[in-house]
Design an enzyme around this catalytic site. Structure first.
Site, mmCIF file in Angstrom:
data_model
loop_
_atom_site.group_PDB
_atom_site.id
_atom_site.type_symbol
_atom_site.label_atom_id
_atom_site.label_comp_id
_atom_site.label_asym_id
_atom_site.label_seq_id
_atom_site.Cartn_x
_atom_site.Cartn_y
_atom_site.Cartn_z
ATOM 1 N N GLY A 16 0.829 -1.210 0.000
ATOM 2 C CA GLY A 16 0.000 0.000 0.000
ATOM 3 C C GLY A 16 0.853 1.245 0.000
ATOM 4 O O GLY A 16 2.060 1.189 -0.240
ATOM 5 N N ASN A 17 0.239 2.364 0.233
ATOM 6 C CA ASN A 17 0.984 3.628 0.331
ATOM 7 C C ASN A 17 0.306 4.526 1.354
ATOM 8 O O ASN A 17 -0.729 4.178 1.924
ATOM 9 C CB ASN A 17 1.097 4.291 -1.044
ATOM 10 C CG ASN A 17 -0.257 4.633 -1.627
ATOM 11 O OD1 ASN A 17 -0.966 5.479 -1.107
ATOM 12 N ND2 ASN A 17 -0.636 3.937 -2.689
ATOM 13 N N ARG A 18 0.877 5.692 1.582
ATOM 14 C CA ARG A 18 0.437 6.526 2.703
ATOM 15 C C ARG A 18 -0.698 7.481 2.366
ATOM 16 O O ARG A 18 -1.057 8.327 3.172
ATOM 17 C CB ARG A 18 1.645 7.312 3.241
ATOM 18 C CG ARG A 18 2.683 6.406 3.899
ATOM 19 C CD ARG A 18 3.865 7.212 4.389
ATOM 20 N NE ARG A 18 3.440 8.349 5.183
ATOM 21 C CZ ARG A 18 4.074 9.515 5.251
ATOM 22 N NH1 ARG A 18 5.188 9.677 4.570
ATOM 23 N NH2 ARG A 18 3.632 10.490 6.004
ATOM 24 N N SER A 19 -1.271 7.373 1.197
ATOM 25 C CA SER A 19 -2.356 8.302 0.852
ATOM 26 C C SER A 19 -3.553 8.111 1.782
ATOM 27 O O SER A 19 -3.989 6.988 2.022
ATOM 28 C CB SER A 19 -2.781 8.061 -0.597
ATOM 29 O OG SER A 19 -3.953 8.794 -0.869
ATOM 30 N N ALA A 63 -3.519 7.739 -5.193
ATOM 31 C CA ALA A 63 -2.149 7.237 -5.286
ATOM 32 C C ALA A 63 -2.264 5.779 -5.703
ATOM 33 O O ALA A 63 -2.651 4.916 -4.910
ATOM 34 C CB ALA A 63 -1.441 7.374 -3.952
#
Ligand code: C5P
Length: 407
Positions: A212-215, A279
């Site tokens: 995943g990512n931090r969005s 993102a």
């Protein structure tokens, strides 16, 4: 001089020596035709008299919640205002506003007001630089309050530094800008369809783990909310996010980049604008394991394959004449922000590209504020200083609306 006839300004004055400048601001506003409702705090009345404001504005100065109870003065004043300004705003008023206090007519009225709020701090440098005041100003900014100044210059008692009230003409210009923005944004997207993507995609490794990512989704959700408030019919394709669906927005939840692509492609032909704030993971595991990977089996080797670039795909379709929607992309970078942005704008054939520096603590992922530059394919460049994501969203949509008008 602008024409402010029909505009109603709530002028809050709190107790600092600079309160006398509020009379000049009132004069400028009244001179342009605005109706000004002055509300003085108890402190303000030590510095400047109610009679001054009554003379300039032609209206009663209200200073007590306990006056005119049946009129519900605070609710009536708050609802009627097109813009509210606190000029000057003391450290105490900033603290009370940040904390949501309502212990006098000004703070009570401002809690009831839903219009844009400008606060112009004025205090000694030590007070402005105190951690508590800094925090309060940041809280207000995150909430969408326009914190104007303070300027650097001479202060009371022969001191000099940051903490000086901005001059009346600067406050006046800012109030006019808010009035004009509110007027020109009203229903300027009525009849338009806007598709927004938001949040960070998740690419499964196994049934419990993902890449995943931090969005957080905050920027995209803010764009969706602002577009709906301006009259658009909004579809929000949302990757996992804990945020509530904004009023009037139709939400379509997705998890992976591939699902997002399907959800976007299914709707894109019907819309006028696509805002790709999500993102999207550039790569995904080639295969997601059907059952949970066991630690005892040792470190898994993850083979990654590229995800489709949805924006680039839309850009290519547009270049081929197969898509009419205006395309807005986002670029989160940590260095050489604008150069990468220009490059991405061209490569993906977007109409607008919003670049933000995700390396900064007060902008980008997770926080409520952002600082962006909006680059246009036509060479335009609009810089948006640190502001609440809700305000940044409106600035992006100003650019969108202007291009839609041009057809
Ligand atoms: O290339 P980069 O990921 O930095 O580009 C960001 C822009 O492209 C964003 O608007 C994002 O939503 C979009 N994008 C996309 N599909 C991808 C990757 C990015 O639509 N696979």
């Amino acid at each position: 001089m602008s024409d402010l006839r029909g505009a109603r300004i709530l002028l809050g004055v709190s107790g600092g020596i600079a309160a006398y400048k509020a009379a000049l601001l009132a004069r400028l506003l009244v001179g342009a035709g605005a109706t000004v409702d002055p509300v003085l705090t108890r402190g303000a009345r030590h510095f400047v008299g109610a009679a001054t404001f009554e003379g300039i504005t032609g209206r009663h100065v209200r200073d007590e919640v306990w006056q005119d109870i049946p009129d519900e003065t605070h609710v009536a004043l708050g609802r009627a205002a097109d813009v509210a300004v606190v000029y000057p705003a003391t450290a105490n008023v900033l603290a009370k506003l940040a904390g949501g206090h309502a212990d006098d007519l000004l703070t009570t009225t401002l809690l009831a007001a839903t219009c844009p709020l400008v606060v112009a701090p004025a205090m000694h440098t030590e007070m402005w630089e105190h951690a508590a005041t800094r925090r309060n100003a940041a809280v207000l900014r995150e909430r969408g309050v326009d914190v104007l100044g303070p300027a650097v210059g001479p202060l009371m008692g022969g001191d000099a530094g940051a903490g000086r009230l901005v001059e009346p003409d600067e406050a006046y210009a800012r109030i006019v800008a808010h009035l004009q923005a509110t007027r020109s944004r009203r229903d300027d997207l009525a009849g338009r369809r806007v598709l927004v993507t938001a949040g960070g995609t998740r690419e499964p490794i196994d049934p419990v783990r993902f890449l995943g990512n931090r969005s957080s989704g905050k920027m995209g959700f803010a764009v969706a909310a602002a577009a709906a408030a301006r009259g658009a019919k909004v579809d929000l394709v949302a990757a996992p996010s804990s945020l509530a669906t904004p009023p009037g927005v139709e939400r379509h939840d997705v998890t992976t980049a591939l699902e997002m692509r399907d959800a976007v492609l299914a709707r894109v032909d019907a819309v006028d604008v696509v805002v790709k704030a999500a993102a999207v993971a550039d790569f995904r595991p080639a295969q997601a394991a059907a059952s949970k990977l066991k630690k005892a089996a040792g470190a898994p080797r993850l083979e990654l394959v590229p995800n489709p670039d949805i924006l680039a795909e839309l850009g290519a379709r547009k270049a081929g004449g197969g898509l009419r929607a205006l395309l807005v992309g986002f670029a989160a970078e940590t260095d050489d922000v604008e150069a990468y942005g220009r490059d991405k704008l061209a490569r993906k054939n977007a109409d607008l590209l919003v670049v933000n520096d995700v390396g900064a603590a007060d902008a980008g992922f997770g926080v409520d504020t952002n600082r962006v530059v909006i680059l246009g394919r036509d060479g335009s460049r609009v810089e948006v200083a640190l502001a609440a994501k809700t305000m940044v969203a409106d600035r992006i949509l100003d650019e969108v609306a202007a291009r839609l008008r041009q057809g």
